[in-house]
Design a protein around this motif. Structure first.
Motif, mmCIF file in Angstrom:
data_model
loop_
_atom_site.group_PDB
_atom_site.id
_atom_site.type_symbol
_atom_site.label_atom_id
_atom_site.label_comp_id
_atom_site.label_asym_id
_atom_site.label_seq_id
_atom_site.Cartn_x
_atom_site.Cartn_y
_atom_site.Cartn_z
ATOM 1 N N GLU A 98 -34.416 73.350 187.884
ATOM 2 C CA GLU A 98 -35.582 73.683 187.063
ATOM 3 C C GLU A 98 -35.167 74.628 185.941
ATOM 4 O O GLU A 98 -34.448 75.592 186.171
ATOM 5 C CB GLU A 98 -36.659 74.377 187.911
ATOM 6 N N SER A 148 -35.363 72.742 172.035
ATOM 7 C CA SER A 148 -35.704 71.499 172.729
ATOM 8 C C SER A 148 -35.282 71.602 174.197
ATOM 9 O O SER A 148 -34.540 72.520 174.575
ATOM 10 C CB SER A 148 -34.980 70.325 172.074
ATOM 11 N N GLY A 149 -35.742 70.661 175.000
ATOM 12 C CA GLY A 149 -35.396 70.648 176.417
ATOM 13 C C GLY A 149 -33.889 70.629 176.637
ATOM 14 O O GLY A 149 -33.354 71.371 177.459
ATOM 15 N N GLY A 150 -33.207 69.795 175.864
ATOM 16 C CA GLY A 150 -31.754 69.675 176.001
ATOM 17 C C GLY A 150 -31.043 70.972 175.635
ATOM 18 O O GLY A 150 -30.063 71.368 176.266
ATOM 19 N N ARG A 153 -31.417 73.504 178.383
ATOM 20 C CA ARG A 153 -30.535 73.243 179.495
ATOM 21 C C ARG A 153 -29.111 73.721 179.178
ATOM 22 O O ARG A 153 -28.432 74.297 180.017
ATOM 23 C CB ARG A 153 -30.536 71.756 179.861
ATOM 24 N N THR A 174 -28.215 66.482 183.787
ATOM 25 C CA THR A 174 -28.583 65.629 182.650
ATOM 26 C C THR A 174 -30.035 65.195 182.666
ATOM 27 O O THR A 174 -30.458 64.405 181.833
ATOM 28 C CB THR A 174 -27.683 64.385 182.574
ATOM 29 N N ALA A 175 -30.811 65.728 183.616
ATOM 30 C CA ALA A 175 -32.242 65.403 183.623
ATOM 31 C C ALA A 175 -32.864 65.908 182.323
ATOM 32 O O ALA A 175 -32.728 67.074 181.976
ATOM 33 C CB ALA A 175 -32.907 66.058 184.828
ATOM 34 N N GLY A 176 -33.481 64.999 181.581
ATOM 35 C CA GLY A 176 -34.149 65.381 180.341
ATOM 36 C C GLY A 176 -33.220 65.702 179.190
ATOM 37 O O GLY A 176 -33.629 66.324 178.220
ATOM 38 N N VAL A 177 -31.954 65.296 179.284
ATOM 39 C CA VAL A 177 -31.008 65.553 178.204
ATOM 40 C C VAL A 177 -30.658 64.223 177.537
ATOM 41 O O VAL A 177 -30.309 63.267 178.218
ATOM 42 C CB VAL A 177 -29.716 66.205 178.762
ATOM 43 N N ASP A 178 -30.774 64.173 176.206
ATOM 44 C CA ASP A 178 -30.517 62.884 175.555
ATOM 45 C C ASP A 178 -29.020 62.589 175.464
ATOM 46 O O ASP A 178 -28.186 63.452 175.754
ATOM 47 C CB ASP A 178 -31.211 62.779 174.194
ATOM 48 N N ARG A 182 -25.911 65.097 176.091
ATOM 49 C CA ARG A 182 -25.218 64.883 177.357
ATOM 50 C C ARG A 182 -23.709 64.838 177.131
ATOM 51 O O ARG A 182 -22.937 65.457 177.844
ATOM 52 C CB ARG A 182 -25.691 63.550 177.947
#
Ligand code: ADP
Ligand code: MG
Length: 316
Positions: A98, A148-150, A153, A174-178, A182
């Motif tokens: 998370e 951004s989300g990525g 992370r 890599t959840a939610g990473v473009d 990635r």
């Protein structure tokens, strides 16, 4: 930290690790880890592969001190978690599944705070360098909420590395990473690995584990069902499916091909499961033709993770 002469053989060792989550409200008691034994060699990129709910995060959270174990032993960098929790924490950089970050700090502030928390002296901090390496160089002074989300992370990965731990743990990184981000993340992880960091990552994607890891443990329903070098593991599960649509519906599988691992699907297709190492598709097709089946259409499929679990648990 240990001195270099006594580097451990294993970065992490788990013995008989158990976790039972107590019943709460409508939730029943859950036996999430059922006696896990695992040796993660120092210097490896180790994949913990399993479907959702297998117990991956529970395992990671116990090792990183976020969840209390029910039974068993956890050893990190030769330190026992029960006896030396601080040394264990110092040896680990953890990127949890998370994203949790204070939105009102900038990446630079966030890094400095974490460095302070781990007691890294000012002169030894490498916040800017780490942020650059993760492609966050031009976001150092932006607010976290603007990322951004990525990017968030990757900032979590950066924060995990501020105290230069010898082990980096990434839970579903890599959840939610473009795709582009990635790639950047993997490049950085590979670079850390090349410099000697032991990497542990969890994923429910076989392909990801296959691409990144030199060793893979498969975990399902709280049990490790396989733990091997990636190559060995893949060769054990090289199952493919050949799907043949016959020209006319057939009521019975012809006698001459009953010896194949063959099934008739509800839609009338014949499905042959085979090992790609040992069997050539052309040979299968010839056998099917010679049995009198006229082929209208055909396709092949890789066995997916579910098939792999089934074959592992039935093989064993
Ligand atoms: P994974 O990370 O492999 O998806 P988890 O470790 O998150 O699996 O979960 C393993 C099992 O434990 C699941 O059945 C999940 O519902 C349960 N579980 C996880 N966290 C808790 C919790 N805090 N309380 C109760 N059950 C939990
Ligand atoms: Mg998880």
């Amino acid at each position: 930290m240990n001195s270099p002469e006594i580097l451990p053989d294993y970065a992490i060792q788990l013995k008989g690790l158990q976790k039972i989550y107590a019943a709460k409200g409508k939730m029943e008691e859950k036996h999430a880890l059922k006696g896990v034994n695992l040796n993660i060699p120092r210097g490896s990129i180790f994949g913990l592969l399993g479907p959702n709910g297998a117990g991956k995060s529970t395992l990671i959270n116990i090792v990183s001190g976020l969840v209390n174990k029910t039974a068993g032993e956890v050893n990190v960098w030769n330190y026992d978690l029960d006896k030396n929790p601080r040394e264990v924490a110092a040896a680990l950089g953890v990127v949890p599944q998370e994203i949790n970050m204070d939105p009102f700090f900038t990446p630079r502030e966030s890094m400095e705070l974490t460095a302070g928390f781990f007691g890294v002296p000012k002169g030894e901090r490498r916040s800017d360098e780490i942020l650059e390496a993760l492609g966050l160089g031009d976001k150092k002074d932006a607010y976290v909420r603007q990322l951004s989300g990525g990017m968030k992370r990757r900032l979590m990965v950066a924060k995990a590395m501020v105290h230069a731990p010898p082990i980096l743990i990434l839970d579903e990184p890599t959840a939610g990473v473009d795709v582009e981000l990635r790639r950047q993340l993997w490049e950085y992880v590979k670079e850390l690995h090349a410099r000697g960091t032991t990497i542990v990552l969890t994923t429910h994607y076989l392909e990801e584990a296959q691409e990144m890891c030199d060793q893979i443990a498969i975990i399902n329903h709280g049990e490790v069902i396989a733990c091997e070098g990636t190559e060995t593991l893949l060769s054990r599960m090289d199952r493919k499916k050949l799907i043949v649509q016959p020209e006319e519906a057939i009521s019975n599988i012809p006698e001459s091909i009953k010896g194949l691992n063959i099934e008739r699907r509800i839609d009338g297709a014949l499905v042959v499961t085979y090992r790609a190492n040992e069997t050539r598709v052309m040979d299968l097709l010839n056998q099917i033709r010679e049995s009198g089946v006229r082929i209208k259409d055909l396709a092949t499929e890789e066995a997916d993770l579910e098939d792999v679990f089934v074959s592992m648990t039935t093989d064993a």
